[in-house]
Design a protein around this motif. Structure first.
Motif, PDB file in Angstrom:
ATOM      1  N   PRO A  26       0.814  -1.219   0.000  1.00  0.00           N
ATOM      2  CA  PRO A  26       0.000   0.000   0.000  1.00  0.00           C
ATOM      3  C   PRO A  26       0.844   1.263   0.000  1.00  0.00           C
ATOM      4  CG  PRO A  26      -0.884  -1.594   1.553  1.00  0.00           C
ATOM      5  CD  PRO A  26       0.458  -2.110   1.123  1.00  0.00           C
ATOM      6  N   GLY A  27       1.963   1.215   0.697  1.00  0.00           N
ATOM      7  CA  GLY A  27       2.851   2.368   0.712  1.00  0.00           C
ATOM      8  C   GLY A  27       3.448   2.650  -0.647  1.00  0.00           C
ATOM      9  N   LEU A  28       3.795   1.596  -1.379  1.00  0.00           N
ATOM     10  CA  LEU A  28       4.342   1.786  -2.721  1.00  0.00           C
ATOM     11  C   LEU A  28       3.286   2.349  -3.669  1.00  0.00           C
ATOM     12  CD1 LEU A  28       6.560  -1.414  -2.983  1.00  0.00           C
ATOM     13  CD2 LEU A  28       7.335   0.962  -2.820  1.00  0.00           C
ATOM     14  N   VAL A  29       2.034   1.998  -3.441  1.00  0.00           N
ATOM     15  CA  VAL A  29       0.953   2.607  -4.235  1.00  0.00           C
ATOM     16  C   VAL A  29       0.889   4.104  -3.959  1.00  0.00           C
ATOM     17  CG1 VAL A  29      -1.528   2.693  -4.617  1.00  0.00           C
ATOM     18  CG2 VAL A  29      -0.394   0.476  -4.368  1.00  0.00           C
ATOM     19  N   HIS A  30       1.026   4.486  -2.687  1.00  0.00           N
ATOM     20  CA  HIS A  30       1.033   5.909  -2.348  1.00  0.00           C
ATOM     21  C   HIS A  30       2.206   6.617  -3.038  1.00  0.00           C
ATOM     22  CE1 HIS A  30      -2.199   5.469   0.424  1.00  0.00           C
ATOM     23  NE2 HIS A  30      -1.514   4.824   1.365  1.00  0.00           N
ATOM     24  N   VAL A  31       3.365   5.961  -3.046  1.00  0.00           N
ATOM     25  CA  VAL A  31       4.528   6.554  -3.705  1.00  0.00           C
ATOM     26  C   VAL A  31       4.245   6.761  -5.190  1.00  0.00           C
ATOM     27  CG1 VAL A  31       6.951   6.246  -4.324  1.00  0.00           C
ATOM     28  CG2 VAL A  31       6.168   5.597  -2.035  1.00  0.00           C
ATOM     29  N   ALA A  32       3.644   5.761  -5.812  1.00  0.00           N
ATOM     30  CA  ALA A  32       3.345   5.858  -7.249  1.00  0.00           C
ATOM     31  C   ALA A  32       2.372   7.003  -7.539  1.00  0.00           C
ATOM     32  CB  ALA A  32       2.765   4.539  -7.751  1.00  0.00           C
TER      33      ALA A  32
END
Length: 211
Positions: free
Chosen positions: A166-172
């Motif tokens: 989920p954090g990587l989605v936020h980064v994207a």
């Protein structure tokens, strides 16, 4: 303060979490009691500290603004020798991470160490959750935490990937120029032995591909 703390599970003799949940309900009805519970984080009795952190965790899930003023006190418990205290404090911090970016920013080196070294899987999971929620704040926080989320994705043989995704989605979302690299990093998770992580990876890729 003493009255509310005396109702906690460890002081009332309750071996379940029922007494703590009663305190949670009282705090919901009267938010001024939250400060009294937070004061118990400094108690010498580790069981009381764990109970107070548990109550704050329940409250932070619904009302992070009630608990965020006490984030520094929770952060001070991350090195506590009792595992339960560490995991409840970390869990509460994960819920308020998006509300206290300054506190989390100072904790990033500590969180990285926890994810790499803490013996408790639960503590590590919540530490990654804190990183993920911190990444949701803005482009700056996403950029700061991106390398740590990359590490978390593969740490402990991918054990915490479901929490890092989920954090990587936020980064994207905040850093679209990182989107292609993140998609590549997620690909191995599609073959992970754990079905939950495979499912989370598919959901993450879908979210990134359809912002």
């Amino acid at each position: 303060m003493t009255a509310i703390l005396d109702q906690l599970s460890s002081r009332s003799g309750d071996r379940s979490e029922a007494a703590n949940l009663t305190v949670v309900a009282q705090c919901r009805a009267d938010p001024t009691l939250v400060a009294n519970v937070a004061a118990g984080l400094a108690d010498k009795d580790a069981a009381v500290v764990g109970d107070c952190a548990e109550v704050l965790t329940h409250l932070a899930e619904e009302h992070p603004d009630w608990v965020s003023p006490h984030a520094p006190a929770l952060a001070a418990l991350l090195a506590h020798k009792k595992t339960r205290v560490r995991w409840e404090a970390m869990h509460a911090l994960a819920f308020v991470a998006g509300s206290v970016p300054d506190v989390i920013a100072d904790l990033l080196p500590r969180l990285r160490c926890i994810i790499q070294e803490d013996a408790s899987i639960i503590v590590r999971d919540y530490a990654v959750d804190a990183l993920s929620n911190y990444a949701s704040v803005n482009a700056q926080t996403a950029a700061e935490v991106y390398p740590l989320l990359q590490e978390s994705l593969v740490a402990w043989e991918g054990r915490h990937a479901g929490h890092a995704l989920p954090g990587l989605v936020h980064v994207a979302v905040h850093l679209p120029e990182r989107r292609a690299d993140i998609q590549v990093a997620i690909q191995p998770c599609l073959e992970h032995p754990r079905a939950a992580i495979r499912k989370a990876a598919k959901a993450a890729l879908k979210a990134i591909n359809n912002p």
